[in-house]
Design a protein around this motif. Structure first.
Motif, mmCIF file in Angstrom:
data_model
loop_
_atom_site.group_PDB
_atom_site.id
_atom_site.type_symbol
_atom_site.label_atom_id
_atom_site.label_comp_id
_atom_site.label_asym_id
_atom_site.label_seq_id
_atom_site.Cartn_x
_atom_site.Cartn_y
_atom_site.Cartn_z
ATOM 1 N N ILE A 237 0.823 -1.201 0.000
ATOM 2 C CA ILE A 237 0.000 0.000 0.000
ATOM 3 C C ILE A 237 0.864 1.260 0.000
ATOM 4 C CG2 ILE A 237 -1.668 1.334 1.357
ATOM 5 C CD1 ILE A 237 -2.965 -1.248 2.185
ATOM 6 N N ALA A 240 2.253 1.825 -3.407
ATOM 7 C CA ALA A 240 1.204 2.342 -4.298
ATOM 8 C C ALA A 240 0.955 3.818 -4.012
ATOM 9 C CB ALA A 240 -0.081 1.544 -4.116
ATOM 10 N N THR A 241 0.986 4.179 -2.715
ATOM 11 C CA THR A 241 0.755 5.570 -2.337
ATOM 12 C C THR A 241 1.842 6.476 -2.897
ATOM 13 O OG1 THR A 241 -0.252 4.774 -0.301
ATOM 14 C CG2 THR A 241 0.287 7.100 -0.401
ATOM 15 N N PHE A 244 1.426 6.783 -6.511
ATOM 16 C CA PHE A 244 0.250 7.613 -6.813
ATOM 17 C C PHE A 244 0.601 9.096 -6.712
ATOM 18 C CE2 PHE A 244 -3.512 9.959 -5.272
ATOM 19 C CZ PHE A 244 -4.325 9.785 -6.371
ATOM 20 N N GLY A 257 0.096 2.106 -8.375
ATOM 21 C CA GLY A 257 -0.139 3.478 -7.928
ATOM 22 C C GLY A 257 -0.094 4.451 -9.099
ATOM 23 N N MET A 260 -3.230 4.426 -11.090
ATOM 24 C CA MET A 260 -4.328 5.145 -10.454
ATOM 25 C C MET A 260 -4.154 6.649 -10.623
ATOM 26 S SD MET A 260 -5.282 2.964 -7.064
ATOM 27 C CE MET A 260 -3.832 2.001 -6.705
ATOM 28 N N ILE A 274 -9.264 3.850 -13.102
ATOM 29 C CA ILE A 274 -8.863 4.083 -11.724
ATOM 30 C C ILE A 274 -9.339 2.952 -10.812
ATOM 31 C CG2 ILE A 274 -10.886 5.390 -10.925
ATOM 32 C CD1 ILE A 274 -8.711 7.413 -9.921
ATOM 33 N N THR A 275 -10.396 2.270 -11.201
ATOM 34 C CA THR A 275 -10.995 1.264 -10.313
ATOM 35 C C THR A 275 -10.177 -0.028 -10.255
ATOM 36 O OG1 THR A 275 -13.137 2.180 -10.883
ATOM 37 C CG2 THR A 275 -13.140 0.068 -9.772
ATOM 38 N N GLY A 278 -6.806 -0.338 -8.261
ATOM 39 C CA GLY A 278 -7.100 -0.309 -6.826
ATOM 40 C C GLY A 278 -7.610 -1.647 -6.341
ATOM 41 N N LEU A 279 -8.477 -2.281 -7.142
ATOM 42 C CA LEU A 279 -8.974 -3.608 -6.774
ATOM 43 C C LEU A 279 -7.827 -4.610 -6.717
ATOM 44 C CD1 LEU A 279 -12.346 -3.918 -8.727
ATOM 45 C CD2 LEU A 279 -12.005 -3.728 -6.269
ATOM 46 N N VAL A 281 -4.712 -3.986 -5.884
ATOM 47 C CA VAL A 281 -4.048 -3.775 -4.591
ATOM 48 C C VAL A 281 -4.901 -4.375 -3.481
ATOM 49 C CG1 VAL A 281 -3.247 -2.066 -2.920
ATOM 50 C CG2 VAL A 281 -2.936 -1.643 -5.339
ATOM 51 N N LEU A 282 -6.195 -4.096 -3.517
ATOM 52 C CA LEU A 282 -7.106 -4.562 -2.473
ATOM 53 C C LEU A 282 -7.046 -6.075 -2.319
ATOM 54 C CD1 LEU A 282 -9.449 -3.940 -0.494
ATOM 55 C CD2 LEU A 282 -11.003 -4.215 -2.398
ATOM 56 N N THR A 285 -3.546 -7.325 -0.938
ATOM 57 C CA THR A 285 -3.333 -7.072 0.488
ATOM 58 C C THR A 285 -4.354 -7.830 1.329
ATOM 59 O OG1 THR A 285 -4.608 -5.052 0.210
ATOM 60 C CG2 THR A 285 -2.247 -4.827 0.244
ATOM 61 N N LEU A 286 -5.555 -8.014 0.786
ATOM 62 C CA LEU A 286 -6.562 -8.780 1.522
ATOM 63 C C LEU A 286 -6.056 -10.210 1.749
ATOM 64 C CD1 LEU A 286 -9.441 -8.629 2.676
ATOM 65 C CD2 LEU A 286 -10.259 -9.563 0.522
ATOM 66 N N ASN A 289 -3.443 -10.060 4.443
ATOM 67 C CA ASN A 289 -4.010 -9.782 5.757
ATOM 68 C C ASN A 289 -4.741 -10.991 6.320
ATOM 69 O OD1 ASN A 289 -3.029 -7.200 5.824
ATOM 70 N ND2 ASN A 289 -4.876 -6.280 4.973
#
Lengths: 307, 307
Positions: A237, A240-241, A244, A257, A260, A274-275, A278-279, A281-282, A285-286, A289
């Motif tokens: 994340i 990516a930030t 970005f 990033g 996006m 843009i969507t 992000g998905l 990355v989501l 990381t999901l 996690n």
């Protein structure tokens, strides 16, 4: 990694004779499902990223101005077709291809950053816990200072000043999370040092270094693994930030990033640009996690007593 | 007790001093020559020297450090290279907006965490608990800036309910607040849930139940009071994170707070400004944590005695 600790810890699962019995016993334990689910998700994404050249006929940086901003295949209103499953970006590049190659870049950078984090954090934590006293105090003050630091601002300043080179990016990612390892390892070392087996080793004449590496470290390892999976996702994340903000990986190298950032200008006309990154990355990381959460529950004996 | 407080205050001041020094050194080591950025590309050495004299970067480093340090007690952080204004007044304009955003997000996150966390602890794996776990997993896995962008995409672009960017009164606060709150919710929720589970398992709760005291009263009066302590710690940590964590969200929403200022400053290598922002943010973080520590002593008699 679990097997390396099994010599001095009690057996993790109740003994089962058949493979299927072992499987049932494993899945009955708290945390087994999040771990399995997370691992499956993460491995699927990693495999797709590695196999990117086989999965897609396109090059990540080849643009085609004739096919600009095509929507994903179900979005007929935006000229979506099965040719570009997730559509194309503002330069007509295939979204899916760029996402897969972007995941490669993200994972590589985050993994290298993690190596820096773990080595530094575990090293500091071990030294702090084993030697204690002044060294411990000095090291823990450094940890406190870093925690109070608005790290993002500083990282941005350094990246801008040094003109984004990849080694510096990795170093910055590594320096972002080492304190968590240092704290947890130090805490666990202090706990382990009170135990009889360490006292026994001391009596037998083992030096600090031997006690630390040979006896204490294997018992601290599970905690390190749990934080490492969590930090891996945090670094993805963070990378990516930075990208970005235009401070990470520079175009035309695909990065999630960066994609996006690129998508912001099309937010009113082409939602997919843009969507989807992000998905990506989501989901990555999901997966991590979930793995971390499952491992934490599996490795915590207090949670295992409640079945 | 007074001695303990004084000791804590002194420790924190020392830490701030270390941060100030670290920021100064890191900025000088890594940032390029600000004169070169400000001056036209082919400016002669004379012109560059003029800029250097104006910025005060022509003196030796120890001299610069001395000037910098002697200014801080007077609230003089130097003059911004870019805006040609005292750094202090720039920060003074922007800081309140960031604080408002941070506090609103915190209030939203903590209230959500309280409602869901308490309900989840009363009925583990009930539907509210599951909703909480799902929200946590999402908040932890999704990059904050992307959540912000998705909110803009759905609520501003598609539905047209909110102004997309900029600052147009309180309504502009809503979307950034949701995005930032979602980022801190996972930690808050986990802490409250765990603390509630723990305090609901205590003997005095069982006694209260045996006495026939209503369930509602037991949960909200007896158990929640004891779960409040960890919550205070988390709020302290959150606030520190928020002051740095809102940066990217501010960029996404074009929200004129400290984060925007930081990005602008970094890009212009305006290091008096970067320095000051870093130090002010760190100072707030340190101060909030000091208050949390002291609050802890007031609320928990056990700590008072051992301290």
């Amino acid at each position: 990694m679990i097997s390396s600790t099994s010599q001095n810890a009690e057996p993790m699962a109740p003994p089962a004779r058949t493979p299927s019995g072992r499987w049932t016993a494993f899945t009955a334990r708290r945390g087994a499902w999040p771990l399995l689910l997370g691992t499956a998700l993460f491995l699927a994404i990693v495999t797709a990223a590695i196999a990117a050249p086989l999965l897609t006929p396109y090059e990540p940086s080849r643009n085609s101005l004739a096919a600009r901003l095509h929507g994903p295949f179900w979005d007929q209103a935006h000229k979506g077709s099965l040719e570009h499953i997730l559509g194309t970006d503002g330069l007509g590049r295939d979204m899916l291809t760029r996402i897969l190659y972007g995941i490669r870049v993200s994972l590589t950078l985050a993994a290298l950053g993690l190596v820096v984090s773990v080595s530094l954090g575990v090293g500091v934590g071990l030294v702090s816990g084993l030697f204690g006293g002044k060294i411990d105090q000095a090291l823990m003050r450094i940890v406190d200072v870093q925690l109070a630091f608005p790290y993002v601002v500083l990282a941005m300043a350094i990246v801008t000043a040094t003109r984004t080179s990849i080694p510096i990016l990795i170093l910055l990612l590594g320096l972002a999370g080492w304190v968590y390892f240092a704290r947890v390892v130090r805490g666990s070392v202090l706990q382990e040092m009170e135990k009889d087996y360490v006292k026994a080793a001391e009596v037998l004449g083992a030096g600090k270094l031997r006690i630390g590496l040979r006896y204490v470290f294997p018992n601290v390892l599970p905690a390190v693994v749990v934080i490492a999976t969590l930090q891996f996702s945090a670094l993805i994340i963070f990378e990516a930030t930075l990208s970005f903000l235009g401070l990470g990986i520079q175009p035309p190298t695909p990065s999630l990033g960066g994609m996006m950032l690129d998508g912001v200008q099309y937010i009113a006309s082409a939602w997919w640009v843009i969507t989807f990154p992000g998905l990506a990355v989501l989901f990555t990381t999901l997966g991590l996690n979930l793995m971390s959460d499952g491992l934490r529950q599996l490795l915590d004996p207090r949670l295992q007593t409640v079945q | 007790m007074l001695g303990f407080i004084l000791k804590r205050v002194f420790q924190n001041l020392l830490m701030l001093a270390a941060i100030v020094l670290a920021v100064f050194v890191l900025m000088r080591l890594t940032a390029g020559d600000p004169a070169r950025i400000k001056a036209p590309i082919f400016a002669s050495e004379d012109v560059l020297n003029q800029y250097r004299a104006q910025f005060g970067t022509d003196t030796p480093l120890p001299q610069q450090l001395k000037t910098f340090l002697s200014g801080i007690p007077r609230g003089d952080f130097g003059t911004s290279f870019r805006y040609q204004e005292p750094v202090f007044s720039l920060i003074q304009q922007r800081l309140p907006r960031t604080v408002i955003l941070a506090v609103c997000s915190l209030v939203l996150a903590v209230s959500l965490a309280l409602v869901i966390g308490v309900a989840g602890a009363r009925k583990p794996y009930g539907w509210l608990d599951r909703l909480g776990l799902a929200l946590s997993a999402f908040g932890q896995s999704a990059p904050t800036f992307w959540v912000g962008l998705m909110l803009v995409l759905v609520f501003s672009v598609q539905l047209g309910w909110f102004p997309a960017v900029g600052f147009e009164g309180p309504i502009s606060l809503l979307l950034p607040t949701i995005a930032v709150a979602l980022a801190v919710l996972p930690t808050d929720l986990r802490v409250i849930r765990t603390a509630m589970l723990e305090s609901l398992g205590q003997d005095y709760i069982r006694t209260a139940k045996a006495f026939g005291i209503p369930d509602r009263k037991i949960t909200y009066q007896y158990a929640l009071r004891n779960a409040a302590l960890p919550l205070i710690t988390v709020v302290g940590i959150d606030l520190g994170y928020l002051l740095g964590g809102t940066i990217v969200t501010e960029v996404v929403f074009n929200y004129p707070g400290l984060g925007q200022l930081a990005i602008d400053a970094v890009n212009a290598r305006d290091y008096p400004l970067v320095q000051a922002i870093t130090i002010v943010t760190a100072a707030i973080f340190v101060f909030v944590n000091l208050v949390v520590d002291l609050l802890y002593m007031v609320l928990d008699p056990r700590i008072r005695i051992s301290g």
